[in-house]
Design an enzyme around this catalytic site. Structure first.
Site, PDB file in Angstrom:
ATOM      1  N   SER A 251      -9.862  -0.270   7.194  1.00  0.00           N
ATOM      2  CA  SER A 251      -9.277  -0.071   5.859  1.00  0.00           C
ATOM      3  C   SER A 251      -8.628  -1.299   5.248  1.00  0.00           C
ATOM      4  O   SER A 251      -8.220  -1.266   4.090  1.00  0.00           O
ATOM      5  CB  SER A 251      -8.253   1.065   5.899  1.00  0.00           C
ATOM      6  OG  SER A 251      -8.918   2.305   5.857  1.00  0.00           O
TER       7      SER A 251
ATOM      8  N   LYS B 282       0.853  -1.190   0.000  1.00  0.00           N
ATOM      9  CA  LYS B 282       0.000   0.000   0.000  1.00  0.00           C
ATOM     10  C   LYS B 282       0.888   1.240   0.000  1.00  0.00           C
ATOM     11  O   LYS B 282       1.913   1.271   0.694  1.00  0.00           O
ATOM     12  CB  LYS B 282      -0.892  -0.021   1.245  1.00  0.00           C
ATOM     13  CG  LYS B 282      -1.924   1.090   1.319  1.00  0.00           C
ATOM     14  CD  LYS B 282      -2.793   0.974   2.575  1.00  0.00           C
ATOM     15  CE  LYS B 282      -3.846   2.061   2.649  1.00  0.00           C
ATOM     16  NZ  LYS B 282      -4.670   1.954   3.880  1.00  0.00           N
TER      17      LYS B 282
ATOM     18  N   SER C   5      -9.687   2.035   3.019  1.00  0.00           N
ATOM     19  CA  SER C   5      -8.840   2.822   2.142  1.00  0.00           C
ATOM     20  C   SER C   5      -7.837   2.000   1.333  1.00  0.00           C
ATOM     21  O   SER C   5      -7.314   2.493   0.337  1.00  0.00           O
ATOM     22  CB  SER C   5      -8.059   3.832   2.976  1.00  0.00           C
ATOM     23  OG  SER C   5      -7.141   3.168   3.843  1.00  0.00           O
TER      24      SER C   5
END
Lengths: 481, 490, 95
Positions: free
Chosen positions: B177, B78, B153
């Site tokens: 997330s 990420k 997210s």
């Protein structure tokens, strides 16, 4: 000061802790490095980096807490103080807010009026900011973050101080204390010890506090004194002219000897303190406190009291020779170098340290630790005074020779033939010569002029080149006359 | 190229037996990532050169007899995690041109385990979002249906794993997330206990909640990733010193006697009917495997969304202050003075949702409001944590839906922040308390969108949680379903 | 506690985020709905409850007082918008 007004002062002192590394990073705290070469990722607040607390900073805070008799908090909390400034890379300062590591404590100061106890509110750990350099970089300001993250202990006093002189006495005592316990080098030029003064005035006899102004960043005792004196005058004049003091931050300008409002701080501050989620509570257990306690040096007040009783020193003498760990160590080494049985030896050492030694060090701009005449050497000189090998007067010449590196006292006395003349026959011969050569003075003496006696002693001493034992000369002359 | 497997364990085994090399595998992964990029937008940065160099090094390690279970396996990180020498953006204009000078702890740990980093995945800006619509680099699309969000997210990581581009990817979970996009994208996502994986190098959103974790197709693969990622890190003062564990150790353990707590608050009106049915079916499956269920109450959990939307923005408002245009990141081109530079740089550098949360956080910490908002929220946070401890006295794991609904369409909630925030209602409590949670696929809606089952356990019970998740995956094949567009072996 | 438009402007200034009148109005409306949700907390009885700042109940770990970092300013400053002579440059700071 105007007797109708009482001055109320509290000091917030920032002592830079003498750790090798910063409070939350492994970067060096050494002074004077090239810009930003000692600013680690944590110090410049790169994304993703995290603070980890330096044990050495905590240890020093504990030492301070023990030295002032404060409470060491078993659990204290680091908070974030949020504001934007280019020398504050994270946009917040990590500082203890609601629960500081040291709570309470006192510092005793000596003023012309006697001893006074100043209460401390707290002492807390925090990080220093970087530096803004305002030299011209094409109209820009340069930011050096080497200092960012340097550990500070902020020591907050209660508003117990009543004059600029008391404030300076407090600051000096604190300055000596933090150096004494080895937590701060006290170098004020480098900003290692600096004060903010909260100053207010109130009508004499009033018990409510007046509105205070905070004077920031006073980095010398002289500036501290002058800034407070100016600020007190300003506030009194303002109030007497019908004005009101506003609570604000002011800066002292030493060139103009005045304080002035910091306009950039006009913006109402709202620091949005909250506990730093990156840092769990700082837990200090009793065992840690006990370990630190065991490593503490004898504190200044205890040492002074011991010197008074152990060496029969007067308070002022004891205060002088125990004013720093280095002075105290020198004093005790010098006394230890004296032969046994010299009753006034410790007193003589104290006198010499305050007299010839202090003057010589001052002239040469040296610290006691750098003295060319070591403690044992001074003890050796004083031993020769005490056993009457040389007179006090000649001892000063011997001291100067020692200072110049000509050897120890005995070597210089021997080399220069300074040994005192105590032989009765030799002294009698000197006296006879002087009496024969000065019949007029002898006559004056017999006419009742006591001064004439002193003149004759002087002549005998001069004839001996200062080496005759003055007490023996006195006695022998008196009997011959 | 057809791959012998798409799972981490399967690819690891294939590499071990020499069925293919890491370089061959990495080329295929890069090809898939490139091919899927126009449709999914899962990556912010692909690093073909770096990946192939790492793959060659992995193949050499293997030839030299130094290979672990993850050696040579391509993964993605990420873009909230710092990767040395590689652009690290947080999907923000603020860091659009920022190259990380160091590796995050979990990045370094996975590097040392021999994984090959192929790229950085797209995300909601600064990890603030539940739909991946706040990214400066455009939204990530759901591999199951490009009209739908992948969740957020960590949407890019979820989509990359769901589309079988990489077998595993890292994520971070601050309010759900990892778990929510895992649920919406039909894969596994584990949020470990707070403090188990170091936050060092994770660009902070809300420090007391941020938790690194991972996505994979199976619980087993999550365990392999966690074995590499967990561990004490002295650079993070909230990293916990604990003995090393093998998180695969409870895989395959019988589930007889397992007590599953069913919080009545998770099975109420707000939950979509298809979601409720799939979750009920999964729980029925667990009963068949020998587990018992117990009704539990988590009364304070309904307050987790308001608590979260005080604490997370408060911490974020402070954490994001370092983005001031002075030392790195976006600086506005024109400004009148220092104040103007700050304001313009931050106004331009941050997107609307990030700014909104900074403002909320600034307000709740501001003078006169701290007690009413921040302190109050911290107290209610304690009540929620107490609820969980009471519940774990009665059960081993807590089960329920990961999110109240399956994936939603782009724009469906983007105008109403509160509706968006409520999508995290079941996951936020895990962050407030710090307990671990995993989302695993447990079915599909009538519209063909995946549904996730959330399992939560007490602190440090990751091995048990993974064992329980693995049990369902042995009995069902929801986790093996592949989005149609990505199921054909090329 | 109703958030006013003035509050929005004040906190935007505190947060150093430029905001024009239209944006302030739009943000004000959205923050209004967020705070309406947050205000649910007012009704909760938290008498005697200790605030929870961290997800784990732990004590602060400490680092030894040792210099472990070396100079990386060239690497770090490669990212900086403006530097000169090793210094970060910002618009003039007026004391």
């Amino acid at each position: 000061m105007n007797a109708r007004w009482e001055v109320v002062i509290g000091l917030e002192t920032h002592a830079q802790l003498s750790t090798a590394a910063k409070i939350f990073s492994g970067a060096s705290t050494a002074f004077g490095a090239a810009p930003n070469t000692q600013a680690a990722a944590v110090d410049i607040a790169l994304p993703g980096v995290l603070p980890v607390l330096n044990r050495g900073a905590v240890e020093r805070a504990i030492r301070f807490g023990l030295a002032v008799g404060g409470t060491i908090a078993p659990s204290s909390v680091f908070a974030r103080k949020n504001y934007f400034y280019p020398d504050l890379p994270k946009g917040y300062q990590i500082s203890q807010y609601e629960i500081p590591v040291v709570q309470g404590g006192t510092v005793t100061i000596t003023t012309p009026a006697g001893e006074k106890t100043v209460r401390l509110t707290r002492a807390h750990l925090e990080e220093d900011a970087g530096k803004s350099l305002h030299e011209d970089f094409h109209g820009m300001t340069g930011i050096d973050l080497n200092r960012a993250g340097t550990p500070l202990l902020e020591i907050v006093s209660e508003p117990d101080l009543r004059s600029a002189e008391e404030a300076v006495a407090y600051a000096r005592t604190l300055h000596a204390l933090v150096r004494w316990i080895g937590i701060c080098d006290g170098n004020m030029q480098e900003g290692s010890f600096r004060c903010d003064a909260n100053v207010s005035v109130r009508p004499a006899g009033s018990t409510t506090l007046g509105t205070r102004a905070e004077i920031k960043n006073l980095n010398s005792f002289r500036f501290l004194e002058r800034a407070i004196q100016f600020e007190v005058r300003r506030q009194v004049e303002l109030i007497e002219d019908g004005g009101k003091v506003v609570q604000e931050t002011r800066l002292y300008d030493p060139d103009r000897d005045e304080t002035r409002s910091m306009r950039s701080k006009e913006d109402a501050q709202d620091y949005r303190y909250f506990p730093d989620p990156d840092l769990p509570p700082l837990v200090i257990d009793a065992a840690w406190i006990a370990r630190v306690k065991a490593s503490m040096p004898e504190l200044p007040a205890a040492k002074k009291a011991r010197f008074e009783s152990q060496y029969a020193l007067a308070s002022a003498d004891a205060a002088h020779v125990s004013a720093s760990p280095e002075l105290a160590a020198y004093y005790e080494s010098a006394v230890a170098a004296l032969p046994a049985g010299i009753a006034n030896g410790p007193k003589l050492v104290a006198n010499w340290m305050q007299g010839e030694l202090a003057a010589s060090l001052h002239r040469a701009d040296l610290d006691i630790a750098q003295s060319p005449v070591g403690a044992a050497a001074l003890g050796g000189l004083i031993a020769r005074i005490a056993d009457q090998t040389i007179s006090g007067k000649l001892a000063k010449d011997v001291f100067d020779a020692m200072w110049a590196g000509e050897g120890d006292a005995d070597a210089i006395i021997a080399a220069r033939g300074l040994r005192q003349i105590s032989d009765t026959g030799a002294i009698d011969a000197l006296i006879d010569g002087v009496l024969a050569a000065n019949p007029a003075i002898v006559a004056e003496f017999h006419a009742g002029k006591e001064k004439a006696f002193n003149a004759l002693v002087g002549k005998v001493m001069a004839a001996s080149k200062g080496k005759a034992n003055p007490a023996q000369v006195n006695a022998a002359l008196r009997s011959k006359l | 190229m057809a791959l012998p497997s798409t799972t981490l364990a399967g690819l690891g085994a294939a590499l071990a037996r020499g069925a293919l090399s890491s370089v061959e595998l990495t080329r295929e992964v890069l090809a898939r990532a490139g091919a899927a990029q126009p449709a999914l937008n899962a990556f912010v940065t692909l690093d073909a050169d770096g990946a192939l160099a790492a793959a060659r090094a992995a193949d050499e390690s293997r030839a030299a007899g130094r290979a672990g279970p993850l050696t040579g396996v391509p993964i993605a990180h990420k873009d909230v995690l710092m990767t040395a020498g590689l652009r690290t953006t947080c999907s923000s204009r603020m860091l659009a041109n920022f190259t990380a000078p160091y590796d995050a702890h979990v990045v370094d740990a996975l590097k040392r385990a021999g994984t090959v980093l192929v790229g950085k995945t797209n995300m909601d800006e600064f990890a603030m979002g539940s739909s991946n619509e706040t990214s400066y680099f455009g939204p990530v699309r759901n591999p199951w249906n490009p009209a739908y969000v992948p969740g957020g997210s960590s949407g890019g990581s979820a989509a990359a794993v769901a589309a079988r581009i990489v077998p595993a990817a890292t994520g971070t979970d601050t309010g759900g997330s990892i778990r929510q996009p895992a649920s919406l994208s039909g894969i596994c996502g584990l949020k470990p206990t707070y403090g188990l994986c170091s936050r060092y190098g994770l660009i902070a959103f809300a420090s007391s909640l941020d938790t690194p974790g991972m996505f994979a197709q199976t619980a087993e693969d999550c365990a392999l990733m966690l074995n590499a990622m967990a561990g004490h890190d002295p650079r993070d003062a909230t990293s916990l010193p604990r003995p090393r564990e093998d998180y695969t150790r409870e895989l395959g353990q019988p589930l007889a006697g397992l007590r599953i707590g069913l919080p009545r608050e998770y099975f109420g009106d707000g939950t979509d009917l298809d979601v409720a049915a799939a979750v009920d079916a999964a729980i029925a499956e667990y009963r068949k495997l020998g587990a018992t269920t117990v009704d539990i109450a988590l009364p304070a959990v309904k307050l987790s969304v308001p608590v979260y939307y005080v604490i997370a923005p408060a911490e974020a408002s402070s954490n994001l202050s370092r983005f001031d245009g002075v030392r790195y990141g976006h600086r506005a081109a024109g400004y009148a003075d220092l104040l103007d530079m700050y304001k313009k740089s931050r106004a331009e550098g941050f997107g609307a949702e990030v700014k909104r949360r900074i403002l909320v956080g600034t307000y709740v910490l501001s003078h006169g409001y701290y007690d009413a908002y921040y302190l109050k929220a911290q107290k209610v946070r304690r009540l929620i944590a107490d609820d969980f401890q009471r519940a774990f006295a009665q059960c081993d794991v807590i089960a329920g839906p990961t999110a109240p609904s399956a994936a939603f369409e782009f724009g469906a909630k983007s105008d109403d922040p509160v509706q968006m925030y409520l999508n995290d209602i079941f996951t936020i409590a895990g962050n407030l308390t710090g307990v671990p949670g995993i989302s695993i696929p447990c079915g599909f809606t009538r519209g063909g969108l995946p549904i996730g089952l959330q399992l939560q356990a007490n602190y440090f019970r990751e091995a048990q949680l993974l064992g329980v998740a693995h049990g369902l995956q042995q009995a069902t094949d929801w986790h093996a379903r592949v989005p149609a567009a990505y199921g054909v072996q090329r | 506690m109703a958030l006013t438009l003035d509050d929005v402007r004040r906190i935007a200034h505190l947060a150093r985020i430029d905001i024009d009148a239209d944006e302030a109005a739009a943000v004000h409306a959205k923050l209004g709905t967020i705070f309406a949700m947050i205000d649910e907390l007012n009704a909760v009885d938290t008498e005697g409850v200790a605030p929870m700042s961290h997800a784990q109940d732990m004590a602060m770990p400490l680092r030894d007082d040792a210099v472990t970092e070396s100079d990386h300013h060239a690497l770090y400053q490669a990212q900086a918008p403006a530097v000169e002579d090793g210094l970060y440059l910002v618009p003039r700071v007026i004391e």
